[in-house]
Design an enzyme around this catalytic site. Sequence first.
Site, PDB file in Angstrom:
ATOM      1  CG  HIS A  53      -2.031  -1.100   1.361  1.00 42.63           C
ATOM      2  ND1 HIS A  53      -1.456  -2.053   2.114  1.00 42.63           N
ATOM      3  CD2 HIS A  53      -3.179  -1.418   0.416  1.00 42.63           C
ATOM      4  CE1 HIS A  53      -2.975  -3.040   1.698  1.00 42.63           C
ATOM      5  NE2 HIS A  53      -3.933  -1.998   0.650  1.00 42.63           N
ATOM      6  CG  ASP A  56       1.712  -1.155   3.077  1.00 38.99           C
ATOM      7  OD1 ASP A  56       1.343  -1.257   4.331  1.00 38.99           O
ATOM      8  OD2 ASP A  56       0.992  -1.431   2.706  1.00 38.99           O
ATOM      9  CD  GLU A 214      -8.014 -11.513  -1.139  1.00 37.01           C
ATOM     10  OE1 GLU A 214      -7.447 -10.363  -1.601  1.00 37.01           O
ATOM     11  OE2 GLU A 214      -8.968 -11.085  -0.645  1.00 37.01           O
ATOM     12  CG  HIS A 217     -12.114 -10.176  -2.847  1.00 34.04           C
ATOM     13  ND1 HIS A 217     -11.044  -8.937  -3.400  1.00 34.04           N
ATOM     14  CD2 HIS A 217     -11.373 -10.180  -1.429  1.00 34.04           C
ATOM     15  CE1 HIS A 217     -10.875  -8.850  -1.844  1.00 34.04           C
ATOM     16  NE2 HIS A 217     -10.595  -9.092  -1.110  1.00 34.04           N
ATOM     17  CG  ASP A 252     -11.584 -10.942   2.482  1.00 32.41           C
ATOM     18  OD1 ASP A 252     -10.930 -11.946   2.708  1.00 32.41           O
ATOM     19  OD2 ASP A 252     -11.565  -9.573   1.550  1.00 32.41           O
ATOM     20  CG  ASP A 254      -8.495 -11.829   3.565  1.00 33.06           C
ATOM     21  OD1 ASP A 254      -8.536 -11.953   2.529  1.00 33.06           O
ATOM     22  OD2 ASP A 254      -7.755 -10.888   4.095  1.00 33.06           O
TER      23      ASP A 254
HETATM   24  C1  XLS Z   1      -9.515  -6.200   1.060  1.00 32.87           C
HETATM   25  C2  XLS Z   1      -7.856  -6.539  -0.092  1.00 32.87           C
HETATM   26  C3  XLS Z   1      -6.913  -5.820   0.518  1.00 32.87           C
HETATM   27  C4  XLS Z   1      -6.373  -5.720  -0.985  1.00 32.87           C
HETATM   28  C5  XLS Z   1      -4.956  -4.432  -1.423  1.00 32.87           C
HETATM   29  O1  XLS Z   1     -10.386  -7.385   0.828  1.00 32.87           O
HETATM   30  O2  XLS Z   1      -7.785  -8.438  -0.146  1.00 32.87           O
HETATM   31  O3  XLS Z   1      -5.819  -6.458   0.762  1.00 32.87           O
HETATM   32  O4  XLS Z   1      -5.726  -6.716  -1.785  1.00 32.87           O
HETATM   33  O5  XLS Z   1      -5.586  -3.700  -1.081  1.00 32.87           O
HETATM   34 MG    MG Z   2      -6.698  -8.645  -1.524  1.00 28.42          MG
END
Ligand code: XLS
Ligand code: MG
Length: 348
Positions: A53, A56, A214, A217, A252, A254
């Site tokens: 980011h 970051d 992703e 997502h 979400d 992850d």
């Molecule tokens: C959030 C996203 C985030 C992006 C980057 O849901 O996956 O982590 O990948 O901003």
């Molecule tokens: Mg992501």
Amino acid sequence: MAKSKASTYRFCAGPWNFSEGRDPYGPETRPAQSFDWKLSALKELGFEAMMFHDDDAVPDIDSKNPAQVLKEAKELKKRLDGEGIAAEMVAPRLWFHPSTVDGAYTSNDKKQRRYAIDRSKQAIDIAGVLGTDLLVLWLAREGSYLRESKDARRCVDLLVEALDAMLAHDRRIRLAIEPKPNEPMDHAYLPTIGHALAIAQLTDAPSRVGCLIESAHAILAGLDPSDEIDFAMAFGKLWSLHLNDQNGLKFDQDKPFASSNLRVAFNQVRALERNGYGRNGEYVCFDVHPFRTTRPEHYLKHLANSRDTFLALVEKARSYPEKEAQALVADRNYQDLDLLVLRHLLGM
Ligand code: XLS
Ligand code: MG
């Protein structure tokens, strides 16, 4: 595991993937690690790139003037070069600042929209310094909690206006839209790859607007991530990838790649293989987080395990009994095709 064939894939993660376990109901469960620690962790894992980011790359970015921001970006580039780690992409964090409370590019307030565009242009400059031509846009707050609070038709125009401003700011930059259907918003304006690639066509430079898929997502959108991969790659527009996993339609998660849906993960790998993902230098990024229960001693496991599972699935994709499968397809014996896939995954 035979490594030879799979060694064409290169791996990447972001500093936020070493998260500390905070969730809406409780605080951190692991100590924060420094940036240098994360950088050497990636090296130790054998990952070749880091994604960033904007803040970051340059912490407290909003409190710094443009010259200072670029100076710090240059310092970071030196550190990355020193470690032999590439910067894969930069993404403006447009969901944290008070200015983006009601959206960034689609805020109803013109001043806040300006903030979002200016910050995106600055993120493009940072990408230039870090040596990447990829700007990732996770459009976190481009949606609404209340449909009547924004004009969704106008929001399409506002999104195009913002994308055009970014494309004009630097003729080399490519924009990769990372769609997500919900969270933090109730509904987002660009929820799927179809939306991302469609809006690309409305911009001044469609060839420089692509996408990032992703897995989680796509699952949250009720789609199969492998179909999203095939669709994006049919357009030559899959420029980055966040592999992870997600158990159903909730927040979400992850999770580590393949953690919940092994077969869905297998099919994502097959889609990457048949389309030659990575041949143009694209990285396999894991947007995964440690579980909240993960102990500090196990800080790297979610990344190492995701990579190892990915490579194991590459071997599974390459050793898939294609001939046998095709014979079953020709006979419309999908019953046994189903079993063949299961047995293959079970190693039977
Ligand atoms: C959030 C996203 C985030 C992006 C980057 O849901 O996956 O982590 O990948 O901003
Ligand atoms: Mg992501």
